[in-house]
Motif scaffolding. Structure first.
Motif, PDB file in Angstrom:
ATOM      1  N   VAL A   1      55.547 -76.706  18.154  1.00  0.00           N
ATOM      2  CA  VAL A   1      56.358 -77.928  18.094  1.00  0.00           C
ATOM      3  C   VAL A   1      57.161 -78.083  19.382  1.00  0.00           C
ATOM      4  N   VAL A   2      57.743 -76.985  19.851  1.00  0.00           N
ATOM      5  CA  VAL A   2      58.517 -77.016  21.099  1.00  0.00           C
ATOM      6  C   VAL A   2      57.618 -77.411  22.260  1.00  0.00           C
ATOM      7  N   GLN A   3      56.448 -76.796  22.327  1.00  0.00           N
ATOM      8  CA  GLN A   3      55.543 -77.075  23.435  1.00  0.00           C
ATOM      9  C   GLN A   3      55.077 -78.526  23.417  1.00  0.00           C
ATOM     10  N   ASP A   4      54.912 -79.093  22.232  1.00  0.00           N
ATOM     11  CA  ASP A   4      54.435 -80.479  22.102  1.00  0.00           C
ATOM     12  C   ASP A   4      55.546 -81.491  22.328  1.00  0.00           C
ATOM     13  N   LEU A   5      56.764 -81.193  21.843  1.00  0.00           N
ATOM     14  CA  LEU A   5      57.829 -82.194  21.812  1.00  0.00           C
ATOM     15  C   LEU A   5      58.839 -82.098  22.949  1.00  0.00           C
ATOM     16  N   CYS A   6      59.221 -80.877  23.292  1.00  0.00           N
ATOM     17  CA  CYS A   6      60.419 -80.681  24.112  1.00  0.00           C
ATOM     18  C   CYS A   6      60.092 -80.660  25.606  1.00  0.00           C
ATOM     19  N   GLU A   7      60.871 -81.406  26.347  1.00  0.00           N
ATOM     20  CA  GLU A   7      60.767 -81.350  27.806  1.00  0.00           C
ATOM     21  C   GLU A   7      61.459 -80.096  28.335  1.00  0.00           C
ATOM     22  N   ARG A   8      62.558 -79.731  27.691  1.00  0.00           N
ATOM     23  CA  ARG A   8      63.378 -78.622  28.169  1.00  0.00           C
ATOM     24  C   ARG A   8      63.802 -77.762  26.979  1.00  0.00           C
ATOM     25  N   THR A   9      64.096 -76.492  27.248  1.00  0.00           N
ATOM     26  CA  THR A   9      64.540 -75.610  26.177  1.00  0.00           C
ATOM     27  C   THR A   9      65.706 -74.752  26.643  1.00  0.00           C
ATOM     28  N   VAL A  10      66.621 -74.488  25.722  1.00  0.00           N
ATOM     29  CA  VAL A  10      67.691 -73.510  25.917  1.00  0.00           C
ATOM     30  C   VAL A  10      67.449 -72.394  24.906  1.00  0.00           C
ATOM     31  N   ILE A  11      67.335 -71.168  25.398  1.00  0.00           N
ATOM     32  CA  ILE A  11      67.074 -70.024  24.526  1.00  0.00           C
ATOM     33  C   ILE A  11      68.296 -69.117  24.518  1.00  0.00           C
ATOM     34  N   ILE A  12      68.762 -68.816  23.314  1.00  0.00           N
ATOM     35  CA  ILE A  12      69.940 -67.962  23.127  1.00  0.00           C
ATOM     36  C   ILE A  12      69.496 -66.644  22.512  1.00  0.00           C
ATOM     37  N   ASN A  13      69.996 -65.540  23.072  1.00  0.00           N
ATOM     38  CA  ASN A  13      69.733 -64.222  22.498  1.00  0.00           C
ATOM     39  C   ASN A  13      70.948 -63.336  22.743  1.00  0.00           C
TER      40      ASN A  13
END
Length: 326
Positions: free
Chosen positions: A207-219
């Motif tokens: 879904v992220v790969q199809d929809l999102c232009e950008r991502t913020v990843i928290i860990n």
């Protein structure tokens, strides 16, 4: 051209005390990122990473210990009501709905929650039910709907507020392939046609790969990546190799690979490895050369976003372990 910021998260810190043990948990440790108008942003993180705490802080459901959140220029902590007019959230999917009421009754109820009269909201309710293909279900109880229809209704309810930002937690969870695709296409239409901004929190990486232009990843309570999805995939593809060997690696070579490359897989005479830097390929060649291991074939590996996410999280874990041991 500089993009216009709609949400600004600045150095938020959130700790809390466990009820039974009284242990202090540092859930969020200085998280900062921006959300830009008209984008679909993926807000990601493994369980317990601080992602949910960050989401609830943005929505005004939790008060941070330090830092600030601005929505359309309004400080959520200082001007909560003004700030939250600009955002709608679906945090628990279909659990946000009243299952013993009809589709129409749910829409009217939530419109009223936003200060809209029943008559005033009817036109927008009709448009949204049509857009989400729920018009013929408007007199049915929510409990009788499929999971996909319930999920679409929850998003339609959020759309009623006509806010600039919509935050969706797991919008495709539990949906079949066809309905999941339909929901994704609806979200694309909302951004394109209505100029909305969408934040998606999900564990569904396709879904992220199809929809999102950008991502913020928290860990571990910190932002470990803030980048375009396509850029992250390209970055990892340039560092990922699949090597066909003439014979399996010796025990000594396997230990050397394990020590040198945090992300690797060994299957008999097949070695898959992700390099931290391009020049690390020479160190790998040295490990193979020491025992004169034959290399039959080297290929760059195609990666998807799920692999990128897992590798980013894995890369962060050794750093966290090292910092906590010092």
């Amino acid at each position: 051209m500089e993009r216009e910021t709609i949400i600004e998260v600045k150095d938020i810190v959130k700790s809390y005390k466990k009820r039974k043990s009284k242990e202090i948990v540092h859930a969020v440790k200085g998280v900062s990122f921006n959300v830009y108008k008209g984008e679909i942003l993926g807000l990601l993180g493994p369980n317990g990473a601080g992602k949910t705490t960050t989401i609830k802080t943005i929505c005004g459901l939790l008060k941070q210990n330090e830092g600030s959140v601005y929505i359309n220029g309004q400080n959520v902590q200082d001007n909560r009501l003004k700030a939250l007019r600009h955002i709608s959230a679906v945090l628990e999917g279909n659990r946000n709905l009243y299952w013993r009421h009809t589709v129409q009754e749910n829409m009217e109820y939530f419109a009223g929650n936003r200060g809209r009269g029943r008559k005033d909201a009817q036109e927008d309710i009709g448009k949204l039910l049509t857009q989400f293909r729920l018009l013929d279900k408007k007199n049915e109880l929510v409990s009788s709907l499929s999971r996909g229809m319930q999920q679409k209704l929850a998003i339609a309810v959020a759309m009623l507020a006509d806010s600039e930002v919509i935050l969706l937690d797991e919008p495709t969870l539990g949906l079949d392939v066809e309905t999941g695709y339909e929901v994704r296409e609806l979200l694309k239409d909302i951004v394109r046609d209505q100029e909305k901004t969408i934040i998606i929190s999900t564990h569904d990486m396709p879904v992220v790969q199809d929809l999102c232009e950008r991502t913020v990843i928290i860990n571990e309570g910190k932002v470990i990546a803030d980048e375009k999805v396509s850029r992250l995939i390209d970055l990892f593809e340039t560092r990922a190799y699949s090597i066909k060997l003439g014979e399996p690696l010796s025990e000594l070579q396997q230990q050397a690979v394990k020590h040198t490359f945090p992300i690797y897989q060994i299957h008999d005479d097949q070695l898959d490895v992700t390099l931290e830097q391009e020049d690390d390929i020479y160190e790998l060649m040295d490990i193979l050369k020491k025992e004169k291991t034959r290399i039959e074939k080297i290929d760059r590996t195609t990666v998807d976003f799920e692999q990128v996410f897992m590798e980013l999280v894995r890369e962060e874990e050794p750093r966290h372990a090292a910092s906590t041991s010092n």
